[in-house]
Design an enzyme around this catalytic site. Structure first.
Site, PDB file in Angstrom:
ATOM      1  N   GLY A 309       0.625  -1.217   0.138  1.00  0.00           N
ATOM      2  CA  GLY A 309       0.058   0.094   0.065  1.00  0.00           C
ATOM      3  C   GLY A 309       0.663   1.361   0.008  1.00  0.00           C
ATOM      4  O   GLY A 309       0.430   2.094   0.677  1.00  0.00           O
ATOM      5  N   GLN A 331       5.147   8.923   1.125  1.00  0.00           N
ATOM      6  CA  GLN A 331       6.392   8.885   1.359  1.00  0.00           C
ATOM      7  C   GLN A 331       6.907  10.347   1.413  1.00  0.00           C
ATOM      8  O   GLN A 331       8.024  10.679   2.244  1.00  0.00           O
ATOM      9  CB  GLN A 331       7.393   8.296   0.297  1.00  0.00           C
ATOM     10  CG  GLN A 331       7.097   6.711   0.330  1.00  0.00           C
ATOM     11  CD  GLN A 331       7.587   6.011  -0.880  1.00  0.00           C
ATOM     12  OE1 GLN A 331       7.415   6.516  -1.810  1.00  0.00           O
ATOM     13  NE2 GLN A 331       7.702   4.653  -0.839  1.00  0.00           N
ATOM     14  N   ARG A 560      10.253  12.109 -17.181  1.00  0.00           N
ATOM     15  CA  ARG A 560      10.498  11.290 -18.232  1.00  0.00           C
ATOM     16  C   ARG A 560       9.984   9.886 -17.785  1.00  0.00           C
ATOM     17  O   ARG A 560      10.641   9.473 -16.562  1.00  0.00           O
ATOM     18  CB  ARG A 560      12.047  11.283 -18.309  1.00  0.00           C
ATOM     19  CG  ARG A 560      12.459  10.503 -19.651  1.00  0.00           C
ATOM     20  CD  ARG A 560      13.973  10.389 -19.705  1.00  0.00           C
ATOM     21  NE  ARG A 560      14.230   9.023 -20.595  1.00  0.00           N
ATOM     22  CZ  ARG A 560      14.854   8.147 -19.740  1.00  0.00           C
ATOM     23  NH1 ARG A 560      15.019   8.023 -18.471  1.00  0.00           N
ATOM     24  NH2 ARG A 560      15.205   7.079 -20.588  1.00  0.00           N
ATOM     25  N   ALA A 561       9.252   9.247 -18.647  1.00  0.00           N
ATOM     26  CA  ALA A 561       8.604   8.116 -18.409  1.00  0.00           C
ATOM     27  C   ALA A 561       9.518   6.864 -18.042  1.00  0.00           C
ATOM     28  O   ALA A 561      10.441   6.627 -18.694  1.00  0.00           O
ATOM     29  CB  ALA A 561       7.593   7.757 -19.278  1.00  0.00           C
ATOM     30  N   GLU A 594      11.632  14.248 -12.401  1.00  0.00           N
ATOM     31  CA  GLU A 594      11.896  12.699 -12.211  1.00  0.00           C
ATOM     32  C   GLU A 594      12.451  11.973 -13.358  1.00  0.00           C
ATOM     33  O   GLU A 594      11.924  12.402 -14.760  1.00  0.00           O
ATOM     34  CB  GLU A 594      10.778  11.893 -11.611  1.00  0.00           C
ATOM     35  CG  GLU A 594      10.165  12.202 -10.371  1.00  0.00           C
ATOM     36  CD  GLU A 594       9.049  11.065  -9.855  1.00  0.00           C
ATOM     37  OE1 GLU A 594       9.426  10.348  -8.728  1.00  0.00           O
ATOM     38  OE2 GLU A 594       8.199  10.950 -10.598  1.00  0.00           O
ATOM     39  N   GLU A 616      13.013  11.320  -8.509  1.00  0.00           N
ATOM     40  CA  GLU A 616      13.647  10.125  -8.588  1.00  0.00           C
ATOM     41  C   GLU A 616      14.511   9.931  -9.816  1.00  0.00           C
ATOM     42  O   GLU A 616      14.135  10.548 -10.993  1.00  0.00           O
ATOM     43  CB  GLU A 616      12.725   8.853  -8.826  1.00  0.00           C
ATOM     44  CG  GLU A 616      11.634   8.432  -7.698  1.00  0.00           C
ATOM     45  CD  GLU A 616      10.522   7.385  -7.677  1.00  0.00           C
ATOM     46  OE1 GLU A 616      10.687   6.585  -9.092  1.00  0.00           O
ATOM     47  OE2 GLU A 616      10.144   6.935  -7.001  1.00  0.00           O
ATOM     48  N   TYR A 619      15.745   5.168 -13.828  1.00  0.00           N
ATOM     49  CA  TYR A 619      15.813   4.022 -13.378  1.00  0.00           C
ATOM     50  C   TYR A 619      16.805   3.025 -14.823  1.00  0.00           C
ATOM     51  O   TYR A 619      17.280   2.144 -14.122  1.00  0.00           O
ATOM     52  CB  TYR A 619      14.226   3.247 -13.656  1.00  0.00           C
ATOM     53  CG  TYR A 619      13.395   3.510 -12.584  1.00  0.00           C
ATOM     54  CD1 TYR A 619      13.467   4.224 -11.332  1.00  0.00           C
ATOM     55  CD2 TYR A 619      12.089   2.933 -12.562  1.00  0.00           C
ATOM     56  CE1 TYR A 619      12.957   4.738 -10.539  1.00  0.00           C
ATOM     57  CE2 TYR A 619      10.954   3.371 -11.471  1.00  0.00           C
ATOM     58  CZ  TYR A 619      11.584   4.023 -10.444  1.00  0.00           C
ATOM     59  OH  TYR A 619      10.566   4.476  -9.617  1.00  0.00           O
TER      60      TYR A 619
END
Length: 721
Positions: A309, A331, A560-561, A594, A616, A619
């Site tokens: 969750g 968060q 940026r996805a 991000e 973030e 990735y």
């Protein structure tokens, strides 16, 4: 003598003041985009000659030939040109027009200028008009205080209305509407996207507007691209009994948490929550503004106590919560200029400014960063209906050192809808620019807009707003929206998707190198969202460039996805930087940026301030060799330029999750010059699931994550330096 005779023959007047004829009307050229062959320096841009201010000027370099041109936005019939020359004038020039900016026609003979105001009666037409100087009268350049073009438009006037059609994606309810009718409408919108594999990046758009009054039980689940809003002048004019609800378990492939609950909003209403608590478990780009919760508010999903969750990031402003706000698994969260009874909870980064009832500043434990006031605010414009049933947009006024909600007596200006062009999907950039040239504001209805040219906002105080996440997509690599360096433009409620051809920028504010003081009436951006990679494999070098001094950036998400409706990847949806700030005295309240591939925020302007920053790192870095920055491994999330002497940040978090290659590291999350005037407060880093490394928080300070103390444990810096 020859010059005087020629002037008389051409109907030219030379005077020391503006002629009465030119003073009677606003010139077609005022505030329009202007360009020049050269500028003497950044202090003398072409825009100065069309700004309506006889105290600013354009000046060229000291060479022949030179030109200055203005883009009127559409073809106009030109009858008069007024040139207000500085002492450095032209001894030979012509006035020219063009339909396309490349092929030019003279509409005056070769003419001799003279210091002062010179009026030329001419005959011609064109979209572009220019002064083409061939010979200087002095050793200096060409210099114009003002270049004014008068005439009549050949473009038909766009009709407007105080009771516009907002399109099929907007439903409007009245207190007499049966509760079952309302429930059926909101259920139909939500159920069509429940656990849908395409909804997150789909074309669906839903806006539900409630006219003033009280509504019986309505339980509105709010999905992607859905807005619930009241149409009163104050939030308490509309009361919904039930819930405006966001929870986990809805997203296809990600049912266990709420970290993808993006692109939805609630505004300008009050809720009497069923059971006493309203749930709003959202993540980025999901603002709650101008809302009265007559009970408690929880920001966490219903499954948060089951070891899952998660929820990540949100924004609340200009609101009142009578009861307790529980952040639960959120968060990070930013709350601004509101009133609450109490706040419970906090994970990593909870930030408050101007919030009455906020917890005391206590970072790092608990992680509350609290400012008593917000330096400068202008709340987002909103749609309402007046007592006569006519639609208007209310534009709240600037507040300084503000705290608490603005309502019920919000200062500001009410603008009738007849002063707006109501844009609908399918409208072209040419049509929208025609409306702006007509002097209208812009109101975007929900849907997708493909733009083959830039929307250019050149008039001071223009309002550009949207409802229901209208999405602008540039084609051919153009910039989607350009705001001139003028006072008081307000841009809100828009989403930008990068197109498949790389755009150098998706949106820019002001002009590079120009530092006009806008402190009394700044440009503002609110709830403006940018995506590189969504339903298309978009590309943009920079999503937002802010050149104008004193700009207010109030809640943006530049993304940026890391996933999308179309495949994403390091070489697929490319983007260097989310935000570049070149203006001085710029304030960001609620800055989410991000996954960009280089510095994600670059702050070049002086005296900048950011209250709340969430980031973030990308990735998908394939390997360390592909990600080497100017100062070592990777790029910092937040870069303050070396020349900056004064900058402040309160409440910043940067997280890594290098799942493509967990061996990747970045040397620091925040990179700033080491000087007393550059101050960071309450900043932290996290390695999500301990996947990848951030070696330091700020410069070479703070230590590394993963933190040896345990899984996903942050590193925190209370103050730097």
């Amino acid at each position: 003598m020859l010059s005087a005779a020629l002037a008389a023959a051409l109907g030219i007047t030379v005077a020391s003041v503006t002629t009465s004829a030119s003073a009677a009307d606003i010139p077609l050229s005022q505030g329009k985009p202007a360009t020049a062959s050269s500028v003497e320096s950044a202090a003398f841009p072409a825009s100065n000659a069309v700004d309506g201010n006889a105290g600013t000027r354009w000046s060229s370099t000291f060479a022949d030939p030179q030109w200055l041109q203005v883009d009127l936005g559409s073809t106009q019939t030109i009858s008069q040109v007024v040139l207000n020359w500085e002492a450095a004038y032209a001894s030979a020039f012509t006035i020219q027009t063009s339909a396309n900016g490349t092929s030019w026609t003279n509409i005056s003979p070769v003419t001799t200028g003279q210091s002062g105001v010179q009026t030329l009666n001419v005959t011609g037409s064109g979209r572009y008009v220019r002064m083409n100087g061939t010979t200087r009268a002095t050793p200096y350049g060409y210099s114009l205080w003002e270049f004014q073009v008068f005439g009549t438009s050949t473009t038909p006037t766009i009709p407007t209305s105080d009771t516009p059609d907002f399109g099929s994606n907007v439903r409007i309810f009245e207190p007499g509407t049966a509760a079952s009718t309302i429930q059926s409408a909101v259920d139909s919108a939500f159920n069509a996207q429940l656990r849908s594999p395409t909804a997150q990046f789909g074309g669906q758009r839903h806006v539900f507007l409630f006219k003033p009054g009280t509504y019986g039980r309505v339980w509105a689940n709010v999905g992607f691209y859905t807005t619930i809003a009241g149409l009163g002048i104050n939030p308490d004019d509309v009361t919904i009994n039930g819930a405006v609800n966001v929870d986990s378990g809805w997203n296809y492939g990600d049912e266990s948490n709420a970290t993808q609950n993006f692109w939805r909003s609630m505004e300008n209403l009050s809720i009497v929550p069923e059971g006493g608590t309203n749930r709003w478990a959202v993540s980025q780009a999901a603002p709650m503004r101008r809302v009265h919760i007559k009970g408690n508010l929880t920001l966490a999903p219903s499954n948060q106590d089951n070891g899952q969750g998660y929820s990540s990031g949100g924004y609340l402003a200009d609101s009142v919560v009578d009861g307790v706000v529980s952040s639960g698994s959120q968060q990070q969260w930013y709350t601004r200029d509101s009133r609450i009874a109490r706040w419970d909870g906090g994970v990593w980064n909870m930030v408050y400014s101007g919030v009455q009832g906020a917890p005391a500043n206590a970072f790092p434990n608990p992680p509350h960063t609290t400012l008593a006031t917000t330096p400068v605010t202008r709340e987002k414009p909103y749609l309402y209906v007046d007592s006569a049933g006519l639609y208007r947009v209310f534009v709240p006024a600037i507040r300084r050192n503000s705290a608490g909600a603005t309502w019920p007596n919000t200062a500001g200006t009410s603008i009738p809808m007849r002063e707006f062009y109501v844009a609908k999907p399918g409208d072209t950039a040419a049509r929208i620019n025609q409306a702006l040239a007509q002097g209208l504001n812009l109101f975007f209805t929900p849907g997708t807009y493909t733009l083959n040219d830039t929307i250019r906002v050149t008039r001071a105080n223009t309002v550009v707003t949207g409802i229901g996440f209208p999405t602008l997509i540039p084609s051919g690599g153009v910039e989607a929206l350009n705001v001139a360096d003028v006072d008081g433009v307000k841009v809100s409620g828009l989403t930008f998707d990068a197109g498949t051809t790389n755009s150098p920028t998706l949106m820019s504010v002001g002009r590079a190198g120009v530092h006009t003081d806008h402190a009394a009436n700044p440009i503002s951006l609110q709830d403006v969202f940018f995506r590189i990679g969504s339903s298309v494999q978009g590309k943009a070098t920079t999503t937002l460039a802010v050149h104008a001094d004193d700009t207010i950036i109030d809640h943006i998400w530049a993304w940026r996805a890391d996933h999308g409706g179309a495949p994403t990847g390091w070489a697929v949806n490319t983007g260097d930087t989310g935000l570049i700030v070149n203006g001085d005295d710029v304030l960001a309240t609620g800055l989410f940026v991000e996954h960009y591939q280089k510095y994600e925020v670059i702050w070049n302007g002086n005296r900048g301030k950011t209250i709340f920053f969430q980031n973030e790192k990308p990735y998908d870095v394939p390997n360390q060799a592909a990600w080497i920055g100017p100062r070592g491994n990777g790029y910092a999330a937040y870069k303050v330029a070396d020349a900056v002497t004064d900058h402040q940040l309160w409440g910043g978090g940067s997280y890594c999750y290098f799942n493509v290659n967990p061996s990747v590291r970045v040397d620091r999350a925040f990179e700033v010059p080491n000087r007393a005037g550059v101050q960071l407060r309450s900043v932290l880093t996290v390695s999500l699931g301990d996947v990848g490394t951030i070696a330091n928080v700020v410069n070479d300070t703070g230590g590394a994550v993963p933190n040896p103390a345990g899984n996903t444990t942050p590193r925190k810096v209370v103050a730097y330096p």
